[in-house]
Design a protein around this motif. Sequence first.
Motif, PDB file in Angstrom:
ATOM      1  N   UNK A  56      23.079  97.215   7.449  1.00 50.25           N
ATOM      2  CA  UNK A  56      23.761  96.711   6.244  1.00 50.25           C
ATOM      3  C   UNK A  56      24.557  95.997   5.514  1.00 50.25           C
ATOM      4  N   UNK A  57      25.946  96.332   6.008  1.00 46.22           N
ATOM      5  CA  UNK A  57      27.371  96.132   5.773  1.00 46.22           C
ATOM      6  C   UNK A  57      28.111  96.410   7.107  1.00 46.22           C
ATOM      7  N   UNK A  58      29.477  95.826   6.556  1.00 46.09           N
ATOM      8  CA  UNK A  58      30.521  95.820   8.217  1.00 46.09           C
ATOM      9  C   UNK A  58      31.180  97.401   8.567  1.00 46.09           C
ATOM     10  N   UNK A  59      31.207  97.833   7.026  1.00 47.09           N
ATOM     11  CA  UNK A  59      31.541  99.351   7.550  1.00 47.09           C
ATOM     12  C   UNK A  59      33.459  99.077   8.277  1.00 47.09           C
ATOM     13  N   UNK A  60      33.609  98.207   8.226  1.00 44.12           N
ATOM     14  CA  UNK A  60      34.948  97.563   8.878  1.00 44.12           C
ATOM     15  C   UNK A  60      35.984  99.365   8.734  1.00 44.12           C
ATOM     16  N   UNK A  61      35.929  99.927   7.462  1.00 43.12           N
ATOM     17  CA  UNK A  61      37.163 100.243   6.793  1.00 43.12           C
ATOM     18  C   UNK A  61      36.479 101.491   6.958  1.00 43.12           C
ATOM     19  N   UNK A  62      35.756 101.987   7.189  1.00 42.47           N
ATOM     20  CA  UNK A  62      34.964 103.049   7.094  1.00 42.47           C
ATOM     21  C   UNK A  62      36.046 103.664   8.011  1.00 42.47           C
ATOM     22  N   UNK A  63      35.684 105.183   8.463  1.00 39.93           N
ATOM     23  CA  UNK A  63      36.603 105.894   9.449  1.00 39.93           C
ATOM     24  C   UNK A  63      35.336 107.011  10.076  1.00 39.93           C
ATOM     25  N   UNK A  64      33.752 106.396   9.452  1.00 44.32           N
ATOM     26  CA  UNK A  64      33.208 107.341  10.003  1.00 44.32           C
ATOM     27  C   UNK A  64      32.618 106.459  11.750  1.00 44.32           C
ATOM     28  N   UNK A  65      32.178 108.062  12.819  1.00 41.77           N
ATOM     29  CA  UNK A  65      32.168 107.607  13.985  1.00 41.77           C
ATOM     30  C   UNK A  65      30.854 106.498  14.106  1.00 41.77           C
ATOM     31  N   UNK A  66      31.176 105.549  15.157  1.00 40.74           N
ATOM     32  CA  UNK A  66      31.119 104.014  15.644  1.00 40.74           C
ATOM     33  C   UNK A  66      29.486 104.711  16.129  1.00 40.74           C
ATOM     34  N   UNK A  67      28.721 106.252  16.304  1.00 38.23           N
ATOM     35  CA  UNK A  67      27.498 106.619  17.303  1.00 38.23           C
ATOM     36  C   UNK A  67      26.830 106.449  15.630  1.00 38.23           C
ATOM     37  N   UNK A  68      27.390 107.091  15.222  1.00 39.21           N
ATOM     38  CA  UNK A  68      26.894 107.064  12.993  1.00 39.21           C
ATOM     39  C   UNK A  68      26.420 105.956  12.645  1.00 39.21           C
ATOM     40  N   UNK A  69      27.633 105.170  12.598  1.00 37.11           N
ATOM     41  CA  UNK A  69      27.328 103.518  12.174  1.00 37.11           C
ATOM     42  C   UNK A  69      26.326 103.212  13.082  1.00 37.11           C
ATOM     43  N   UNK A  70      26.320 102.833  14.485  1.00 38.69           N
ATOM     44  CA  UNK A  70      25.082 101.906  15.308  1.00 38.69           C
ATOM     45  C   UNK A  70      24.272 102.885  16.026  1.00 38.69           C
ATOM     46  N   UNK A  71      24.070 104.337  16.187  1.00 42.54           N
ATOM     47  CA  UNK A  71      23.196 104.768  16.284  1.00 42.54           C
ATOM     48  C   UNK A  71      23.690 105.562  17.826  1.00 42.54           C
ATOM     49  N   UNK A  72      22.836 106.569  18.477  1.00 36.13           N
ATOM     50  CA  UNK A  72      23.244 107.254  19.966  1.00 36.13           C
ATOM     51  C   UNK A  72      22.394 107.742  20.291  1.00 36.13           C
ATOM     52  N   UNK A  73      22.185 106.910  21.422  1.00 30.02           N
ATOM     53  CA  UNK A  73      22.783 106.318  22.894  1.00 30.02           C
ATOM     54  C   UNK A  73      23.306 105.572  21.878  1.00 30.02           C
ATOM     55  N   UNK A  74      24.942 104.481  22.097  1.00 31.56           N
ATOM     56  CA  UNK A  74      24.783 103.261  21.711  1.00 31.56           C
ATOM     57  C   UNK A  74      24.395 102.054  22.005  1.00 31.56           C
ATOM     58  N   UNK A  75      23.362 100.886  21.799  1.00 30.59           N
ATOM     59  CA  UNK A  75      23.213 100.151  21.774  1.00 30.59           C
ATOM     60  C   UNK A  75      23.872  98.917  23.206  1.00 30.59           C
ATOM     61  N   UNK A  76      22.556  98.638  23.997  1.00 29.47           N
ATOM     62  CA  UNK A  76      23.933  97.666  24.927  1.00 29.47           C
ATOM     63  C   UNK A  76      24.097  96.356  24.096  1.00 29.47           C
ATOM     64  N   UNK A  77      23.607  95.876  22.955  1.00 26.85           N
ATOM     65  CA  UNK A  77      24.113  94.594  22.245  1.00 26.85           C
ATOM     66  C   UNK A  77      24.447  94.600  20.905  1.00 26.85           C
ATOM     67  N   UNK A  78      25.415  94.386  20.184  1.00 27.08           N
ATOM     68  CA  UNK A  78      24.987  94.512  19.002  1.00 27.08           C
ATOM     69  C   UNK A  78      25.838  92.916  18.705  1.00 27.08           C
ATOM     70  N   UNK A  79      25.219  92.653  17.816  1.00 30.69           N
ATOM     71  CA  UNK A  79      24.863  91.238  17.122  1.00 30.69           C
ATOM     72  C   UNK A  79      25.420  91.235  15.936  1.00 30.69           C
TER      73      UNK A  79
END
Length: 161
Positions: A56-79
């Motif tokens: 629900x948010x862009x989190x562009x400035x957040x330093x958290x790991x991308x896997x925490x942001x998008x999920x693990x395993x990472x998705x094939x596609x991100x819209x």
Amino acid sequence: MKVMTAKDMSMLSLGDTLLPNEALSVVGVCVDDENWQFLKTFAGATGLIRVLSHVGDYRAQDREAIADYLGDPLPDICLVDFDGNRRAASAAAERIHTSAPGTAIFAISSHAQPDCILEAMRSGCTEYLTKPLEREQLVNAVGRVGARRREKKEQTRAQVI
């Protein structure tokens, strides 16, 4: 928004496109409710994609790991929806592109001006889809991702042999 009917689904020209062999996983970033509902309906009707989550948010400035942001395993596609905040969406797309190079990024927007499209492409987006999302444009975009993935797998197999 065009509603998909059973007839629409039966008329999908799957043989004419390079669709993936298995459903590709999808995460949405700030996608509006109408288009998010369309994605879920599309996923259920076609089996081409699996909708994993909606961030629900862009989190562009957040330093958290991308896997925490998008999920693990990472998705094939991100819209990534560029309508809410173009600058934050662009920064989020850049961050995803840098941190998860195997994830295809689709920009979605109601704006089709060349400068908007260029901004998204420069941010690392591989596709630019205009709102409201439509079945055909999504089938084609997912098909291109599926084709690129198959091509990479075939190249890897060829190198091993």
